[in-house]
Design a protein around this motif. Sequence first.
Motif, PDB file in Angstrom:
ATOM      1  N   LEU A 105      -6.245  37.722  20.763  1.00  0.00           N
ATOM      2  CA  LEU A 105      -5.143  37.728  19.810  1.00  0.00           C
ATOM      3  C   LEU A 105      -4.732  36.322  19.397  1.00  0.00           C
ATOM      4  O   LEU A 105      -4.198  36.130  18.294  1.00  0.00           O
ATOM      5  N   ASP A 106      -4.972  35.335  20.251  1.00  0.00           N
ATOM      6  CA  ASP A 106      -4.558  33.984  19.869  1.00  0.00           C
ATOM      7  C   ASP A 106      -5.359  33.430  18.689  1.00  0.00           C
ATOM      8  O   ASP A 106      -4.988  32.399  18.119  1.00  0.00           O
ATOM      9  N   GLY A 112       1.498  29.702  10.218  1.00  0.00           N
ATOM     10  CA  GLY A 112       0.768  29.993   9.003  1.00  0.00           C
ATOM     11  C   GLY A 112      -0.065  31.248   9.049  1.00  0.00           C
ATOM     12  O   GLY A 112      -0.738  31.586   8.082  1.00  0.00           O
ATOM     13  N   SER A 113      -0.041  31.963  10.169  1.00  0.00           N
ATOM     14  CA  SER A 113      -0.837  33.191  10.285  1.00  0.00           C
ATOM     15  C   SER A 113      -0.243  34.284   9.421  1.00  0.00           C
ATOM     16  O   SER A 113       0.951  34.298   9.142  1.00  0.00           O
ATOM     17  N   GLU A 208       5.899  36.259  18.335  1.00  0.00           N
ATOM     18  CA  GLU A 208       4.908  35.362  17.736  1.00  0.00           C
ATOM     19  C   GLU A 208       4.081  36.072  16.675  1.00  0.00           C
ATOM     20  O   GLU A 208       3.767  35.483  15.631  1.00  0.00           O
ATOM     21  N   MET A 209       3.714  37.327  16.909  1.00  0.00           N
ATOM     22  CA  MET A 209       2.956  38.061  15.898  1.00  0.00           C
ATOM     23  C   MET A 209       3.747  38.200  14.610  1.00  0.00           C
ATOM     24  O   MET A 209       3.190  38.160  13.506  1.00  0.00           O
ATOM     25  N   LEU A 210       5.062  38.354  14.723  1.00  0.00           N
ATOM     26  CA  LEU A 210       5.898  38.577  13.548  1.00  0.00           C
ATOM     27  C   LEU A 210       6.282  37.287  12.830  1.00  0.00           C
ATOM     28  O   LEU A 210       6.496  37.288  11.621  1.00  0.00           O
ATOM     29  N   THR A 211       6.365  36.178  13.570  1.00  0.00           N
ATOM     30  CA  THR A 211       6.886  34.948  12.972  1.00  0.00           C
ATOM     31  C   THR A 211       5.880  33.803  12.912  1.00  0.00           C
ATOM     32  O   THR A 211       6.100  32.836  12.180  1.00  0.00           O
ATOM     33  N   GLY A 212       4.807  33.880  13.690  1.00  0.00           N
ATOM     34  CA  GLY A 212       3.852  32.786  13.735  1.00  0.00           C
ATOM     35  C   GLY A 212       4.060  31.841  14.898  1.00  0.00           C
ATOM     36  O   GLY A 212       3.205  31.002  15.173  1.00  0.00           O
ATOM     37  N   ASP A 346       5.602  47.268   4.634  1.00  0.00           N
ATOM     38  CA  ASP A 346       5.595  45.825   4.858  1.00  0.00           C
ATOM     39  C   ASP A 346       5.405  45.087   3.539  1.00  0.00           C
ATOM     40  O   ASP A 346       4.325  44.556   3.262  1.00  0.00           O
ATOM     41  N   PRO A 347       6.443  45.028   2.702  1.00  0.00           N
ATOM     42  CA  PRO A 347       6.292  44.315   1.431  1.00  0.00           C
ATOM     43  C   PRO A 347       5.981  42.837   1.606  1.00  0.00           C
ATOM     44  O   PRO A 347       5.229  42.261   0.811  1.00  0.00           O
ATOM     45  N   ARG A 348       6.553  42.226   2.644  1.00  0.00           N
ATOM     46  CA  ARG A 348       6.272  40.810   2.874  1.00  0.00           C
ATOM     47  C   ARG A 348       4.811  40.621   3.248  1.00  0.00           C
ATOM     48  O   ARG A 348       4.147  39.684   2.782  1.00  0.00           O
ATOM     49  N   GLY A 349       4.277  41.517   4.069  1.00  0.00           N
ATOM     50  CA  GLY A 349       2.865  41.439   4.425  1.00  0.00           C
ATOM     51  C   GLY A 349       1.970  41.653   3.228  1.00  0.00           C
ATOM     52  O   GLY A 349       0.938  40.993   3.077  1.00  0.00           O
ATOM     53  N   ALA A 350       2.352  42.582   2.336  1.00  0.00           N
ATOM     54  CA  ALA A 350       1.571  42.815   1.120  1.00  0.00           C
ATOM     55  C   ALA A 350       1.554  41.556   0.260  1.00  0.00           C
ATOM     56  O   ALA A 350       0.500  41.171  -0.281  1.00  0.00           O
ATOM     57  N   ALA A 351       2.700  40.909   0.129  1.00  0.00           N
ATOM     58  CA  ALA A 351       2.766  39.677  -0.657  1.00  0.00           C
ATOM     59  C   ALA A 351       1.885  38.591  -0.060  1.00  0.00           C
ATOM     60  O   ALA A 351       1.178  37.869  -0.774  1.00  0.00           O
ATOM     61  N   ASP A 352       1.906  38.474   1.268  1.00  0.00           N
ATOM     62  CA  ASP A 352       1.077  37.467   1.928  1.00  0.00           C
ATOM     63  C   ASP A 352      -0.408  37.734   1.711  1.00  0.00           C
ATOM     64  O   ASP A 352      -1.201  36.809   1.482  1.00  0.00           O
ATOM     65  N   LEU A 353      -0.799  39.004   1.795  1.00  0.00           N
ATOM     66  CA  LEU A 353      -2.214  39.343   1.597  1.00  0.00           C
ATOM     67  C   LEU A 353      -2.645  39.096   0.156  1.00  0.00           C
ATOM     68  O   LEU A 353      -3.765  38.617  -0.092  1.00  0.00           O
ATOM     69  N   TYR A 354      -1.781  39.417  -0.787  1.00  0.00           N
ATOM     70  CA  TYR A 354      -2.109  39.141  -2.183  1.00  0.00           C
ATOM     71  C   TYR A 354      -2.197  37.639  -2.447  1.00  0.00           C
ATOM     72  O   TYR A 354      -3.058  37.168  -3.202  1.00  0.00           O
ATOM     73  N   GLU A 355      -1.318  36.882  -1.809  1.00  0.00           N
ATOM     74  CA  GLU A 355      -1.394  35.426  -1.968  1.00  0.00           C
ATOM     75  C   GLU A 355      -2.715  34.899  -1.418  1.00  0.00           C
ATOM     76  O   GLU A 355      -3.377  34.058  -2.039  1.00  0.00           O
ATOM     77  N   ALA A 356      -3.123  35.400  -0.247  1.00  0.00           N
ATOM     78  CA  ALA A 356      -4.372  34.939   0.364  1.00  0.00           C
ATOM     79  C   ALA A 356      -5.578  35.269  -0.503  1.00  0.00           C
ATOM     80  O   ALA A 356      -6.466  34.427  -0.710  1.00  0.00           O
TER      81      ALA A 356
END
Length: 387
Positions: A105-106, A112-113, A208-212, A346-356
């Motif tokens: 998992l690390d 930035g994850s 850590e998984m939620l915030t980095g 998870d709208p924030r996760g969707a936004a992050d994936l689209y950004e990536a």
Amino acid sequence: MSNARVLADGRYQLDRKLGSGGMADVWLAHDNKMNRPVAVKLLALDRMRGSRRRDALTEQMQARYEKEWQSMARISSPYVAAIHDRGQEGDQAYFVMEWIDGRSLDHYVGPGSVLTLPQVTRWSVQICEGLADAHDADVVHRDIKPANIVINGNGNARIVDFGLARLLDVTETHGAGATWRYIAPERCNGEPGTHLSDLYSLGCVMYEMLTGNPPFTSRHGDSVAIVTMHLRQRPVDLGRVRRGVPAVLSDLVMSLLAKEPAQRPQHARAVARTIRGSVEHRPERPASGTEVTTPSALPAATSDPMDRVHSQEQRVRGLLSEHTADHPAVVDARFELAELTGDAGDPRGAADLYEAVGVDCAEFYGPYHPRVLDAYERMARWIAASS
């Protein structure tokens, strides 16, 4: 014996070293009797004989070795790496464990994850189920951290190294097996720890998984400063670090991080139920002037949005094994994954994936390619939905 390529009269052929710590090395090996790959953990007892008190400590470790092996062998769980065998040859004690083909998992967490809520909740539930199975067998891990959680090829979490932390703890006053960023306050005070200590460490991992970042860190890796934080400081509320985390999930993580064990949730299965309940709702899709379309077919005929995300993650991995990252099928599948992630809550996760995927498409096709503009437009809509 530490340089030997075989163990147990040739049964275990050591192929390559996977990692090394202060008191143990891990090797990928082949079990010639069962014809299967295994992980062999070599406990270097000879390393403890560097001071006058090491002989006595080695005797303690040898006495505890057999007891801990018997405890670990009682665990039966699909979320815990099985212990197959153990032995000792001279100063070389070893455990033979199930080999899990995956990454710890690390490799997925850190500054930035991008971990989506479906990933966090699925892995957290699986870790909880593994802990519950172990705790039911009266076994405490004592060293839950990202390095001891492996994500296998199917995207599922498995816990490794049960019981080994206690074997290593006998060599140091305050616990060589402990990793300071994930250690429970009572263990910082020299107590051996209980199943509630594992739940505190789980809270650190979930944070850590939620915030980095774990809840307590030191810029210079100062273990004394980190221990002091575990003992006295309250973590920053999750909602202030990452937006879009369901309140139930945020409150759960903060309760796992309670300083007093009695104030934490009392059983890992109860934690798993709470995590599942935190994502049962399915929010509406963000408003848009046009219909949202996705070029790839749904990955599986299931109404559970979390299952759809998991299935799509597997689909992306499968496509990447067949094509390069810039292949249209891979890009389309990543678009679909981002959309399903938003639909799963998870709208924030969707936004992050689209950004990536937008950043990658700009590199693949150029900054003004339609796929780039499409990715950023969808990212903006999901950001608005999380506000």
